[in-house]
Design a protein around this motif. Structure first.
Motif, short mmCIF file in Angstrom:
data_model
loop_
_atom_site.label_atom_id
_atom_site.label_comp_id
_atom_site.label_asym_id
_atom_site.label_seq_id
_atom_site.Cartn_x
_atom_site.Cartn_y
_atom_site.Cartn_z
N VAL A 1 8.56 14.21 46.41
CA VAL A 1 9.20 13.45 45.35
C VAL A 1 8.25 13.37 44.16
O VAL A 1 7.06 13.69 44.27
CB VAL A 1 9.57 12.02 45.81
N ARG A 2 8.77 12.94 43.02
CA ARG A 2 7.94 12.81 41.82
C ARG A 2 8.29 11.51 41.11
O ARG A 2 9.43 11.03 41.19
CB ARG A 2 8.17 14.00 40.87
N PRO A 3 7.33 10.92 40.40
CA PRO A 3 7.62 9.70 39.66
C PRO A 3 8.73 9.94 38.63
O PRO A 3 8.75 10.97 37.96
CB PRO A 3 6.28 9.38 38.96
N GLY A 4 9.66 9.02 38.56
CA GLY A 4 10.80 9.15 37.65
C GLY A 4 11.97 9.87 38.27
O GLY A 4 13.07 9.85 37.72
N LEU B 1 23.65 5.03 47.76
CA LEU B 1 22.47 4.46 47.11
C LEU B 1 21.61 5.57 46.51
O LEU B 1 21.42 6.63 47.10
CB LEU B 1 21.62 3.68 48.12
N ILE B 2 21.09 5.28 45.32
CA ILE B 2 20.18 6.20 44.66
C ILE B 2 18.91 5.44 44.32
O ILE B 2 18.96 4.40 43.66
CB ILE B 2 20.80 6.81 43.40
N ALA B 3 17.77 5.92 44.82
CA ALA B 3 16.49 5.27 44.56
C ALA B 3 15.74 6.04 43.49
O ALA B 3 15.80 7.26 43.43
CB ALA B 3 15.65 5.22 45.83
N GLU B 4 15.04 5.30 42.66
CA GLU B 4 14.15 5.92 41.67
C GLU B 4 12.71 5.70 42.12
O GLU B 4 12.31 4.57 42.43
CB GLU B 4 14.35 5.31 40.29
N VAL B 5 11.93 6.77 42.16
CA VAL B 5 10.52 6.67 42.52
C VAL B 5 9.75 6.28 41.27
O VAL B 5 9.86 6.92 40.22
CB VAL B 5 10.01 8.02 43.08
N ARG C 1 2.27 7.37 49.80
CA ARG C 1 2.78 6.04 49.47
C ARG C 1 3.74 6.21 48.30
O ARG C 1 3.36 6.77 47.26
CB ARG C 1 1.61 5.14 49.09
N ILE C 2 4.99 5.77 48.47
CA ILE C 2 6.02 5.96 47.45
C ILE C 2 6.54 4.59 47.02
O ILE C 2 7.10 3.85 47.84
CB ILE C 2 7.18 6.80 48.01
#
Length: 198
Positions: A28-31, A40-44, A97-98
């Motif tokens: 995953v990447r920030p944003g 559900l949609i999560a934003e990192v 860690r996310i």
């Protein structure tokens, strides 16, 4: 990112704002925004290799204690977000860690999947450009709802990781729906197959 139901509820109500995954490299990447299931949609908001994990981290990730979190990771449950292939064991890869937050409660593909008004020539041409596997994959999923990817993939001569990636492409077109185990054809996918037969 995949989460079991109790963890999805925590992300929804804001009590879970942290996740840990063991990966060989970050998935995953920030944003980035990632579908978690149940619309559900999560934003990192941040991701990096974890240092020491304490009980506070564990609570933010939906566990009672650090030991519960680490035991879950050792058992492979925390590695569900890994896409395709064999999950890393507890001795492989790094612990990431996310930090995350709920970004949306509805997957926009749900509306597309429910839309049965299709432009058959345009959709057929798009699938043809994607490859000869597309229609056989749709027909296989339609005939085998809820069957694991690992059981379906060999029937198309694909390995499981490739099959999952291909089904994700079909889902992005609103043609399939992911289940807890396996997939099912969407109303849009059914309309396409029916129109194609006639």
């Amino acid at each position: 990112m995949l989460f079991e139901k109790r963890l999805r509820e925590g992300v929804r109500d804001g009590s879970i704002t942290l996740a840990f995954r063991r990966w060989r490299r970050s998935q995953v990447r920030p944003g980035g925004r990632y579908r978690m299931g149940e619309g559900l949609i999560a934003e990192v908001t941040a991701v990096g290799v974890a240092g020491e994990v304490d009980d506070d981290d564990a609570r933010r990730a939906g566990y009672g204690t650090r030991d519960e979190l680490l035991a879950d990771l050792r058992n492979g449950e925390g590695a569900r977000a890994r896409r395709g292939g064999r999950r890393p064991t507890q001795d492989e890869g790094d612990l990431y860690r996310i930090e995350l937050r709920l970004a949306a409660e509805r997957d926009p593909r749900d509306d597309l999947a429910a839309d049965t008004a299709i432009d058959l020539p345009a959709l057929a041409a798009r699938l043809e450009r994607m490859g000869p596997w597309t229609v056989p994959a749709l027909e296989l999923i339609a005939a085998n709802p809820g069957v694991r990817a690992a059981d379906l993939a060999p029937r198309l001569g694909q390995d499981t990781a490739v099959f999952k990636l291909n089904v994700r492409k079909l889902k992005n077109l609103g043609l399939t729906i992911s289940l807890e185990t396996g997939y099912r054809i969407s109303p849009r996918g059914s309309a396409f197959l029916a129109a194609r037969r006639t």
